[in-house]
Design a protein around this motif. Structure first.
Motif, mmCIF file in Angstrom:
data_model
loop_
_atom_site.group_PDB
_atom_site.id
_atom_site.type_symbol
_atom_site.label_atom_id
_atom_site.label_comp_id
_atom_site.label_asym_id
_atom_site.label_seq_id
_atom_site.Cartn_x
_atom_site.Cartn_y
_atom_site.Cartn_z
ATOM 1 N N SER A 36 0.844 -1.263 0.003
ATOM 2 C CA SER A 36 -0.060 0.001 0.017
ATOM 3 C C SER A 36 0.870 1.348 -0.157
ATOM 4 O O SER A 36 1.845 1.303 0.720
ATOM 5 C CB SER A 36 -0.715 0.087 1.134
ATOM 6 O OG SER A 36 -1.698 -1.261 1.338
ATOM 7 N N TYR A 37 0.449 2.221 -0.710
ATOM 8 C CA TYR A 37 1.123 3.663 -0.715
ATOM 9 C C TYR A 37 -0.184 4.831 -0.583
ATOM 10 O O TYR A 37 -1.070 4.594 -1.253
ATOM 11 C CB TYR A 37 1.590 3.739 -1.935
ATOM 12 C CG TYR A 37 2.457 5.087 -2.162
ATOM 13 C CD1 TYR A 37 3.554 5.537 -1.385
ATOM 14 C CD2 TYR A 37 1.902 6.177 -3.102
ATOM 15 C CE1 TYR A 37 4.117 6.769 -1.631
ATOM 16 C CE2 TYR A 37 2.255 7.496 -3.106
ATOM 17 C CZ TYR A 37 3.568 7.761 -2.537
ATOM 18 O OH TYR A 37 3.887 8.871 -2.687
ATOM 19 N N ALA A 38 0.267 5.483 0.382
ATOM 20 C CA ALA A 38 -0.899 6.597 0.468
ATOM 21 C C ALA A 38 -0.172 8.069 0.215
ATOM 22 O O ALA A 38 1.167 8.354 0.495
ATOM 23 C CB ALA A 38 -1.410 6.641 1.886
ATOM 24 N N LEU B 254 -7.678 15.806 2.100
ATOM 25 C CA LEU B 254 -7.969 15.141 1.084
ATOM 26 C C LEU B 254 -6.876 14.245 0.631
ATOM 27 O O LEU B 254 -5.776 14.778 0.237
ATOM 28 C CB LEU B 254 -8.352 15.762 -0.524
ATOM 29 C CG LEU B 254 -8.840 14.944 -1.614
ATOM 30 C CD1 LEU B 254 -10.094 14.016 -1.174
ATOM 31 C CD2 LEU B 254 -9.351 15.640 -2.704
ATOM 32 N N ASN B 255 -6.758 13.003 0.922
ATOM 33 C CA ASN B 255 -5.927 12.046 0.643
ATOM 34 C C ASN B 255 -6.278 10.831 -0.259
ATOM 35 O O ASN B 255 -7.337 10.596 -0.173
ATOM 36 C CB ASN B 255 -5.395 11.537 1.941
ATOM 37 C CG ASN B 255 -5.101 12.356 3.002
ATOM 38 O OD1 ASN B 255 -4.461 13.433 2.491
ATOM 39 N ND2 ASN B 255 -5.430 12.306 4.361
ATOM 40 N N TYR B 256 -5.350 10.118 -0.806
ATOM 41 C CA TYR B 256 -5.489 9.164 -1.677
ATOM 42 C C TYR B 256 -4.397 7.941 -1.620
ATOM 43 O O TYR B 256 -3.635 8.327 -1.000
ATOM 44 C CB TYR B 256 -5.641 9.401 -3.185
ATOM 45 C CG TYR B 256 -4.161 9.564 -3.861
ATOM 46 C CD1 TYR B 256 -3.541 8.317 -4.536
ATOM 47 C CD2 TYR B 256 -3.596 10.650 -3.981
ATOM 48 C CE1 TYR B 256 -2.183 8.540 -5.216
ATOM 49 C CE2 TYR B 256 -2.178 10.758 -4.463
ATOM 50 C CZ TYR B 256 -1.728 9.658 -5.102
ATOM 51 O OH TYR B 256 -0.424 9.669 -5.436
ATOM 52 N N GLY B 257 -5.050 6.689 -2.002
ATOM 53 C CA GLY B 257 -4.121 5.713 -1.410
ATOM 54 C C GLY B 257 -4.418 4.628 -2.433
ATOM 55 O O GLY B 257 -5.250 4.364 -3.463
ATOM 56 N N ALA C 10 -7.902 1.254 -5.098
ATOM 57 C CA ALA C 10 -7.545 2.596 -5.017
ATOM 58 C C ALA C 10 -8.692 3.192 -3.960
ATOM 59 O O ALA C 10 -9.907 2.882 -3.925
ATOM 60 C CB ALA C 10 -7.524 3.417 -6.382
ATOM 61 N N GLY C 11 -8.266 4.106 -3.107
ATOM 62 C CA GLY C 11 -9.173 4.846 -2.301
ATOM 63 C C GLY C 11 -8.822 6.329 -2.023
ATOM 64 O O GLY C 11 -7.719 6.631 -2.243
ATOM 65 N N ILE C 12 -9.756 6.848 -1.777
ATOM 66 C CA ILE C 12 -9.711 8.359 -1.222
ATOM 67 C C ILE C 12 -10.318 8.682 0.146
ATOM 68 O O ILE C 12 -11.477 7.866 0.385
ATOM 69 C CB ILE C 12 -10.175 9.429 -2.211
ATOM 70 C CG1 ILE C 12 -11.956 9.041 -2.523
ATOM 71 C CG2 ILE C 12 -9.540 9.057 -3.403
ATOM 72 C CD1 ILE C 12 -12.233 10.076 -3.501
ATOM 73 N N GLN C 13 -9.949 9.674 0.768
ATOM 74 C CA GLN C 13 -10.595 10.013 2.154
ATOM 75 C C GLN C 13 -10.625 11.657 2.070
ATOM 76 O O GLN C 13 -9.707 12.243 1.644
ATOM 77 C CB GLN C 13 -9.830 9.761 3.160
ATOM 78 C CG GLN C 13 -10.216 7.835 4.089
ATOM 79 C CD GLN C 13 -9.708 7.832 5.141
ATOM 80 O OE1 GLN C 13 -8.642 8.428 5.562
ATOM 81 N NE2 GLN C 13 -10.042 6.724 5.931
ATOM 82 N N PHE C 14 -11.759 12.217 2.536
ATOM 83 C CA PHE C 14 -11.841 13.725 3.044
ATOM 84 C C PHE C 14 -12.273 13.927 4.406
ATOM 85 O O PHE C 14 -13.451 13.215 4.644
ATOM 86 C CB PHE C 14 -12.622 14.193 1.847
ATOM 87 C CG PHE C 14 -12.817 15.507 2.023
ATOM 88 C CD1 PHE C 14 -11.605 16.490 1.682
ATOM 89 C CD2 PHE C 14 -14.001 16.298 2.554
ATOM 90 C CE1 PHE C 14 -11.882 17.927 1.769
ATOM 91 C CE2 PHE C 14 -14.084 17.698 2.560
ATOM 92 C CZ PHE C 14 -13.028 18.459 2.304
#
Length: 356
Positions: A141-143, A151-154, A177-181
């Motif tokens: 995994s890489y973020a 706002l982040n993605y991984g 793939a994922g994102i968080q806000f």
């Protein structure tokens, strides 16, 4: 930022509209990890923020303040199958983090009785041997933080290894793939796209070993199994909110929409996609003791009289954290709550910041 989001959206678009695939494959990768998450019915896509984020949403790895290590063990089907998990994560700098995790789901010491009867029809128990069937999932995994605040993605790269004794084995590869806000008033939103390009598995069949199965029962198992399979994409959309009371008490409320691009018995289902909601709650005291509950797996079950009944799966959990060590417990079921046995799940998490 636009280039990062464009690549992510293109992957999601390909997964939804550009693939047709077999319905079920690599289901062991959907069970879940971390007793804290399982106690909340897996409704953690939006707020996950520790070493286990490599599984739930790699964008959450950006919340790491130091290296973390996690372990989990659970037994399923009356201790016939064992499910084990280990993960390690570390921040690279204040804008990026990495993690690696390993899942094993296996049944060991299975009796191989294909050689029990010899060519003369004699029974010889010394010809019985043991074998194991095991599934392995290794995830890198890489973020990365995006220029937009909060706002982040991984991204995950997965290697799948499946072994059925000496009879067959396979290798598989896939990506998530994922994102968080996160807003300033403690609202969090997360999106996790699993198997965005579909996960491909290629099987190698040991025809000599398979011949022992084919010859064990005349007229049965005469054809070799298919040697390729793919896992269709899935989408998880989550939202959560943290409430603080009198400084010592907190309440975390979270909800997930789990989307599969196939028709099944989920509470909302069509020929294009099915949606299964999940709700989770966590009550915390002085950031040390946690009580968790959740409900999910809403299914329209067909009854014997051809009527449908709505069923669901509850779960409970308890957690304790002290000086960088967190122990969690969950009482939950991995599937059909009306048939399968509930399992006791334990997990351990170590935060290296305490030891420094």
């Amino acid at each position: 930022m636009k280039s990062h989001l464009t690549v992510l959206l293109c992957f999601v678009g390909m997964m939804v509209f550009g693939q047709t695939a077999r319905k079920y494959s690599n289901e062991f990768m959907n069970i879940g990890v971390d007793a804290a998450a399982l106690g909340m019915s897996n409704a953690v896509t939006a707020q996950t923020g520790d070493v286990n984020s490599g599984y739930w949403n790699p964008a959450g790895l950006l919340k790491l303040e130091d290296n973390q290590l996690a372990f989990m063990h659970s037994s399923y089907f009356a201790n016939i199958a064992n499910y084990d998990y280990a993960a390690y994560a570390m921040p690279l700098d204040d804008r990026s983090a990495v993690a690696v995790s390993l899942i094993r789901f296996g049944v060991d010491d299975i009796l191989n009785t294909t050689q029990l009867i010899d060519a003369q029809g004699n029974i010889n128990y010394d010809r019985i041997s043991l074998f194991s069937t095991a599934d392995y999932g290794l995830t890198f995994s890489y973020a990365r933080a995006l220029p937009v605040r909060g706002l982040n993605y991984g991204i995950n790269a997965k290697v799948i290894r499946r072994i059925i004794g000496d009879f067959a084995s396979s290798w598989g590869f896939g990506f998530d793939a994922g994102i968080q806000f996160e807003t300033e008033n403690n609202w969090k939103i997360g999106v996790m796209a699993r198997d965005i390009t579909t996960t491909f598995n290629a099987w190698a069949i040991n025809e000599e070993a398979f011949a022992t199965i084919r010859d064990a029962v005349a007229g049965q198992n005469q054809e070799l199994p298919e040697t390729t399979e793919i896992t269709i994409p899935k989408l998880q959309i989550g939202v959560s909110k943290l409430f603080n009371f009198n400084y010592d008490y907190t309440l975390l409320a979270a909800a997930n929409l789990n989307v599969r691009f196939q028709e099944n018995n989920d509470i909302i289902s069509s020929s294009f996609a099915s949606i299964n909601p999940a709700l989770g709650f966590e009550f915390g005291y002085i950031d040390m003791v946690y009580l968790r509950a959740g409900v999910g797996n809403f299914q329209n079950e067909l009854q014997i009289d051809n009527t449908e009944r709505l069923s669901f799966q509850p779960s409970l959990g308890l957690g304790f954290k002290y000086n960088g060590i967190q122990i969690d417990y969950a009482f939950t079921d991995i599937g059909d709550q009306s048939v399968a046995l509930y399992s006791n799940v334990f997990s351990l998490k170590l935060d290296f910041s305490f030891f420094r």
